[in-house]
Design an enzyme around this catalytic site. Structure first.
Site, mmCIF file in Angstrom:
data_model
loop_
_atom_site.group_PDB
_atom_site.id
_atom_site.type_symbol
_atom_site.label_atom_id
_atom_site.label_comp_id
_atom_site.label_asym_id
_atom_site.label_seq_id
_atom_site.Cartn_x
_atom_site.Cartn_y
_atom_site.Cartn_z
ATOM 1 N N SER A 1 0.828 -1.209 0.000
ATOM 2 C CA SER A 1 0.000 0.000 0.000
ATOM 3 C C SER A 1 0.861 1.257 0.000
ATOM 4 C CB SER A 1 -0.940 -0.005 1.212
ATOM 5 O OG SER A 1 -0.237 -0.300 2.384
ATOM 6 N N HIS B 1 -3.349 -3.587 -5.680
ATOM 7 C CA HIS B 1 -3.603 -3.087 -4.322
ATOM 8 C C HIS B 1 -5.083 -3.247 -3.960
ATOM 9 C CE1 HIS B 1 -3.576 0.508 -1.322
ATOM 10 N NE2 HIS B 1 -3.385 -0.641 -0.714
ATOM 11 N N GLU C 1 -6.449 -1.115 -6.993
ATOM 12 C CA GLU C 1 -5.599 -0.190 -7.738
ATOM 13 C C GLU C 1 -4.536 -1.018 -8.458
ATOM 14 O OE1 GLU C 1 -5.654 3.852 -4.981
ATOM 15 O OE2 GLU C 1 -4.115 2.368 -4.593
ATOM 16 N N ASN D 1 -4.679 6.393 -0.943
ATOM 17 C CA ASN D 1 -3.951 6.811 0.256
ATOM 18 C C ASN D 1 -3.362 8.216 0.128
ATOM 19 O OD1 ASN D 1 -4.520 4.734 1.972
ATOM 20 N ND2 ASN D 1 -2.792 3.486 1.300
HETATM 21 P P1 NAI Z 1 -0.249 -9.329 8.107
HETATM 22 O O1 NAI Z 1 0.800 -8.984 9.069
HETATM 23 O O2 NAI Z 1 -1.642 -9.616 8.584
HETATM 24 O O3 NAI Z 1 0.220 -10.593 7.225
HETATM 25 C C1 NAI Z 1 1.477 -10.709 6.649
HETATM 26 C C2 NAI Z 1 1.811 -12.171 6.541
HETATM 27 O O4 NAI Z 1 2.947 -12.322 5.722
HETATM 28 C C3 NAI Z 1 2.124 -12.823 7.886
HETATM 29 O O5 NAI Z 1 1.328 -13.973 8.017
HETATM 30 C C4 NAI Z 1 3.614 -13.149 7.795
HETATM 31 O O6 NAI Z 1 3.963 -14.328 8.473
HETATM 32 C C5 NAI Z 1 3.799 -13.300 6.317
HETATM 33 N N1 NAI Z 1 5.156 -13.048 5.846
HETATM 34 C C6 NAI Z 1 5.998 -12.064 6.220
HETATM 35 N N2 NAI Z 1 7.129 -12.140 5.503
HETATM 36 C C7 NAI Z 1 7.008 -13.187 4.659
HETATM 37 C C8 NAI Z 1 7.817 -13.742 3.646
HETATM 38 N N3 NAI Z 1 9.012 -13.240 3.359
HETATM 39 N N4 NAI Z 1 7.348 -14.803 2.964
HETATM 40 C C9 NAI Z 1 6.142 -15.317 3.221
HETATM 41 N N5 NAI Z 1 5.321 -14.834 4.173
HETATM 42 C C10 NAI Z 1 5.740 -13.763 4.869
HETATM 43 O O7 NAI Z 1 -0.267 -8.134 7.033
HETATM 44 P P2 NAI Z 1 -1.460 -7.623 6.108
HETATM 45 O O8 NAI Z 1 -2.233 -6.598 6.833
HETATM 46 O O9 NAI Z 1 -2.174 -8.782 5.538
HETATM 47 O O10 NAI Z 1 -0.640 -6.844 4.970
HETATM 48 C C11 NAI Z 1 0.104 -7.528 4.018
HETATM 49 C C12 NAI Z 1 0.483 -6.576 2.891
HETATM 50 O O11 NAI Z 1 -0.695 -5.958 2.364
HETATM 51 C C13 NAI Z 1 1.403 -5.422 3.309
HETATM 52 O O12 NAI Z 1 2.247 -5.130 2.214
HETATM 53 C C14 NAI Z 1 0.430 -4.278 3.532
HETATM 54 O O13 NAI Z 1 0.991 -3.016 3.372
HETATM 55 C C15 NAI Z 1 -0.601 -4.552 2.422
HETATM 56 N N6 NAI Z 1 -1.923 -3.993 2.657
HETATM 57 C C16 NAI Z 1 -2.498 -4.049 3.897
HETATM 58 C C17 NAI Z 1 -3.765 -3.519 4.097
HETATM 59 C C18 NAI Z 1 -4.401 -3.555 5.443
HETATM 60 O O14 NAI Z 1 -5.370 -2.792 5.673
HETATM 61 N N7 NAI Z 1 -3.955 -4.399 6.357
HETATM 62 C C19 NAI Z 1 -4.535 -2.911 2.987
HETATM 63 C C20 NAI Z 1 -3.875 -2.982 1.716
HETATM 64 C C21 NAI Z 1 -2.599 -3.487 1.581
#
Ligand code: NAI
Length: 517
Positions: A127, A148, A160, A198
């Protein structure tokens, strides 16, 4: 806004990496769309747990009749946990939703490049990180694209589709078409800080925080005005409480830094204080509001009931006056004096001394002085004066209490709750919408996306009632521009400078449709 590409076929294998909130949502969407889906996470057992959660969600959708039983069964069966990246080797599209860290994302995509077919598409759900920067580490950055989604991904329609400097247009078009085939509303945008949503949404929070900082009203009143007059689903304070102040503050900081400290995006001390206090919002039980057990819910301040004035002269040539007049007649069949069209554009006159104006970005006192009037009441923008539930007003320095109460009585007789705000320029809804529109025009000006895309994005990504560009056109571009110029003159800050594209659009725009107050 449209991409000319074809969607991936239904049997194309989709890989999703990161089984957190976003990855699980994306895997659910792809599986329901009929694809075989491999879900991978670094944490042992995380992908399996996420798949169990997705299957439960799919079961609920089927039980509610939102998904045919056969499709639900197929979607559940299509989900598989991948223990290693090697299991993703047949994927046509891999969507990454891991931790928000450039080095981690670069390392992941580099590892994927070695395992996937040459024509596989790599997509990042980041994001805030530049797609160009992630792609720079790749041998073939042209196949990397931003995809996105918004949280919660299965519910929010927007995707997006972000192109970095090297992204192949055909790749972006395929992801655009595939998102649409998955039931989403995609928009195309260029990789720039904050992408569309954003970036353009920043003033929604920033103007609200600024009004609180200046003591114009309290959080509950601000939220009620933005909702009940502005037509937004949530006010800025309750929304920031929901997002979490740590997260919202971090996004604001990152956009501010990415724009080299442009004051338009400056973070707020009001929010910083909440973060430092640990009042992070709902998740911590406290933010602007107190969510702890037994806490008393803060209510907006509304003016006490006032009698309807015996004499109001409404300017029925003004769309707001026309809408209010209908509402007043509906509630009490008392005759209203008509003012006819007035050259100074007022909505109404009360007691022969006090003029009521829709805000133009000036305070009521500044407006009274500029027009040489003894007293002025300004009324905030309403999404639709025919259906709004609340009006926010401000009174000029020399307005009598009797005249203020007469305006309140008039608005109450039209069925509106009334919030009297401190006499601040542009009140709350108008200045928020003017700044949102300004940011939208500026994003288009800087070639981030089209006008149509920015409106689709703000409706589909953050539920705005109408897109900011369309809203500005309804209000009248000249009024929005004048409002920004007045705000800038008041604050003498570059923060309120109008976008060159908005200035140009005023020169070529047809007159306002006049449906907006
Ligand atoms: P989260 O923390 O809930 O999940 C991330 C997951 O990725 C975790 O389960 C972690 O163990 C895993 N992980 C971390 N490094 C890894 C790797 N190298 N290989 C495989 N798995 C790995 O995070 P969330 O909220 O789901 O966000 C994920 C992505 O989405 C981020 O880039 C965030 O910026 C983006 N995003 C998040 C939004 C939100 O509202 N939470 C909205 C839009 C985008």
């Amino acid at each position: 806004m449209s991409g000319a590409g074809a969607a991936l076929s239904g049997n194309a294998v989709i890989g999703v990496i990161g089984a957190g909130a976003m990855g699980a949502g994306i895997a659910q969407i792809a599986a329901i769309a009929g694809h075989p889906v491999w879900l991978h996470d670094l944490r042992p057992g995380a992908a399996e747990a996420a798949i169990a959660g997705i299957r439960a969600q799919i079961g609920k959708l089927a039980a509610k009749g939102k998904l045919p039983a056969e499709r639900a069964a197929a979607a559940s069966a299509a989900l598989q946990a991948a223990g290693t990246l090697d299991a993703l080797r047949d994927a046509t599209l891999v969507v990454e939703a891991i931790v928000e860290d450039l080095d981690a994302k670069r390392a992941l995509f580099t590892a994927l490049e070695e395992r996937l077919a040459d024509d596989a598409i790599l997509a990042s759900n980041t994001s805030s990180i530049s797609i160009t920067a992630i792609g720079a580490a790749l041998k073939r950055p042209e196949r990397l694209v931003g995809m996105h989604f918004f949280n919660p991904a299965p519910l929010m329609p927007l995707v997006e589709v972000i192109s970095g400097v090297a992204t192949d247009k055909a790749v972006a078009d395929t992801v655009f078409a595939t998102s649409a085939a998955w039931g989403k509303t995609p928009v195309l945008a260029r990789s720039t800080p904050g992408f569309i949503v954003n970036r353009v949404a920043r003033p929604f929070y920033a103007e609200g925080l600024r009004l609180l900082q200046e003591g114009v009203c309290d959080a509950a009143t601000l939220d009620a005005v933005i909702r009940d007059a502005g037509g937004f689903r949530m006010g800025p304070c309750e929304l920031m409480d929901l997002i979490g102040h740590d997260v919202n503050y971090a996004v604001t900081r990152s956009v501010f830094d990415a724009f080299y400290g442009d004051p338009r995006f400056a973070p707020s001390f009001v929010q910083l204080e909440l973060v430092q206090a640990g009042h992070l919002g709902r998740k911590r039980g406290r933010g602007f509001y107190d969510y702890r057990d037994g806490a008393v819910k803060a209510e907006p301040v509304s003016a006490s009931a006032q009698p309807r004035p015996w004499r109001i002269a409404l300017n029925l040539g003004h769309p707001v006056a026309a809408a209010w007049s209908k509402r007043m007649y509906a509630s009490a069949a008392q005759p209203l004096q008509t003012l006819g069209s007035v050259a100074d554009g007022r909505i109404a006159t009360i007691d022969d001394r006090t003029a009521v104006f829709a805000t133009d970005g000036r305070s009521a006192t500044a407006l009274a002085q500029a027009l040489g009037l003894p007293a002025v009441v300004t009324v905030d923008l309403m999404l639709d004066p025919a259906t709004a539930k609340r009006a926010a007003i401000a009174v000029s320095a020399h307005c009598s209490d009797a005249a203020r109460d007469a305006v309140i009585g008039m608005l109450q007789s039209a069925g509106l709750a009334v919030s009297v705000l401190a006499d601040s320029p542009g009140l709350a809804v108008f200045r928020t919408v003017a700044m949102l529109a300004n940011e939208a025009f500026d994003a288009v000006h800087q070639q981030v996306c089209s006008e149509a895309a920015v409106d689709v994005a703000m409706r589909g990504g953050v539920n705005y009632p109408i897109g900011p560009v369309e809203w500005a056109r309804r209000i009248g571009l000249a009024r929005v521009l004048a409002g920004l110029d007045h705000l800038q003159a008041h604050y003498r800050e570059p923060r309120y400078r109008a976008s060159a594209r908005l200035r140009h659009a005023v020169l070529v725009a047809p007159p306002a449709t006049g449906t907006c107050a």
